[in-house]
Write an enzyme that holds these catalytic residues in place. Structure first.
Site, PDB file in Angstrom:
ATOM      1  N   GLY A  20       0.791  -1.240   0.000  1.00 31.29           N
ATOM      2  CA  GLY A  20       0.000   0.000   0.000  1.00 31.29           C
ATOM      3  C   GLY A  20       0.812   1.273   0.000  1.00 31.29           C
ATOM      4  O   GLY A  20       0.329   2.312   0.457  1.00 31.29           O
ATOM      5  N   ASP A  56      -7.206  -0.120  -1.325  1.00 29.22           N
ATOM      6  CA  ASP A  56      -5.974   0.344  -0.664  1.00 29.22           C
ATOM      7  C   ASP A  56      -6.173   1.737  -0.052  1.00 29.22           C
ATOM      8  O   ASP A  56      -5.807   1.987   1.099  1.00 29.22           O
ATOM      9  CB  ASP A  56      -4.817   0.427  -1.672  1.00 29.22           C
ATOM     10  CG  ASP A  56      -4.334  -0.934  -2.120  1.00 29.22           C
ATOM     11  OD1 ASP A  56      -5.042  -1.928  -1.883  1.00 29.22           O
ATOM     12  OD2 ASP A  56      -3.244  -1.003  -2.721  1.00 29.22           O
TER      13      ASP A  56
END
Ligand code: PMV
Length: 285
Positions: free
Chosen positions: A85, A130
């Protein structure tokens, strides 16, 4: 000189990656690893201090900021290109730093919308999972929209260890590869979607959750996004006592996530063969 600050965590996908692109749910967890951004007004062209921007970071900055008048400092301990991420954390942290500089308090929806525009530079057309988990900073079950549906969840019981394959993961490329293999892989994607429901019901029971994660990995192999290195790391973790393990994120590289009662034997087994590993989430953290 006025400045603004923003911070956002990285993430791990516990289960449901790729299927989430096609409307199935995914479970994502925030990490303690995070990205901090300081944005200051200054004379001259907008620039990144202390680092050379790669092409995509430069493009994200071009979209986010005027050509002149800003200096940006990025400090991050989220590994880049590992499915943890980093681009979502960067996007959310930058949006927060801009809002802080302007003295504005952005509602969550506006943070997510702006950060998604930036993340699209890195990922093409991301599902949004994300950015959503990074902006919330809490575990979620996520269905892509519009409008996205989000359910807060507890952290899974036990410890989660991330094992680094040493190879970068290109999310846009992996997502495009899956799209090309449809409809042959639709059955596996549907099975992943169904598995996420079962995982949600046993988050508090590592002995039940572990084998479901390994089954998710097997299905991701069918979808065609694993590599022999990722399969080896799953085997390494399970051989060292993990209750289950799977690739996490887009595959093709990145990390394997392993669930265990005790992370230590997995961290030792990884260190023994020179694999970098982090205990990312644990009940005690
Ligand atoms: O950013 P990554 O590598 O963790 O991948 C995100 C998860 C995918 O489902 C593969 C893509 C997406 O947009 O949801």
């Amino acid at each position: 000189m006025s400045s603004g600050r923003g911070r956002a965590p990285g993430k791990l996908i516990l289960c449901g990656e790729h299927a989430v692109v096609y409307g199935h749910p995914a479970i994502a967890l925030p990490l303690e690893l995070a990205t901090d951004i300081e944005l200051a007004r200054c004379e001259g062209p907008t620039r990144l201090l202390g680092a050379e921007p790669d092409a995509r970071l430069a493009e994200a900055l071009r979209r986010a900021l005027p050509e002149r008048g800003f200096a940006l400092t990025v400090a991050s301990d989220v590994p880049i290109g590992r499915g943890m991420g980093s681009s979502a954390a960067l996007s959310v942290a930058l949006v927060r730093a801009q809002a802080d500089l302007e003295g504005a308090s952005l509602p969550h929806g506006a943070v997510v919308a702006r950060a998604l525009e930036l993340e699209a530079v890195f990922h093409g057309r991301p599902s949004g999972v994300d950015v959503e988990v990074s902006a919330r900073g809490e575990p979620i079950r996520f269905w892509r929209g519009p409008p996205a549906r989000i359910e807060p969840l507890p952290l899974p019981a036990g410890a989660l260890v991330a094992l680094d394959s040493g190879a970068g993961a290109d999310t846009a490329e992996m997502v495009a590869g899956v799209a090309e293999r449809r409809p042959a892989v639709d059955r596996a994607l549907d099975a992943i979607g169904a598995l996420v429901q079962v995982c949600t019901d046993v988050l508090g029971d590592p002995e039940a959750l572990g084998p479901l994660l390994t089954e998710n990995h097997r299905l991701l192999c069918e979808v065609g996004v694993s590599t022999s290195r990722l399969d080896e790391l799953v085997a390494l973790a399970c051989g060292a006592g993990a209750l289950g393990a799977k690739l996490s994120g887009s595959g093709g590289g990145g990390v394997v996530l392993a669930l265990a009662r005790d992370p230590e034997p997995i961290l030792r087994a990884a260190a023994h063969v020179g694999v970098q590993a982090w205990c990312c989430v644990s009940e005690d953290s």
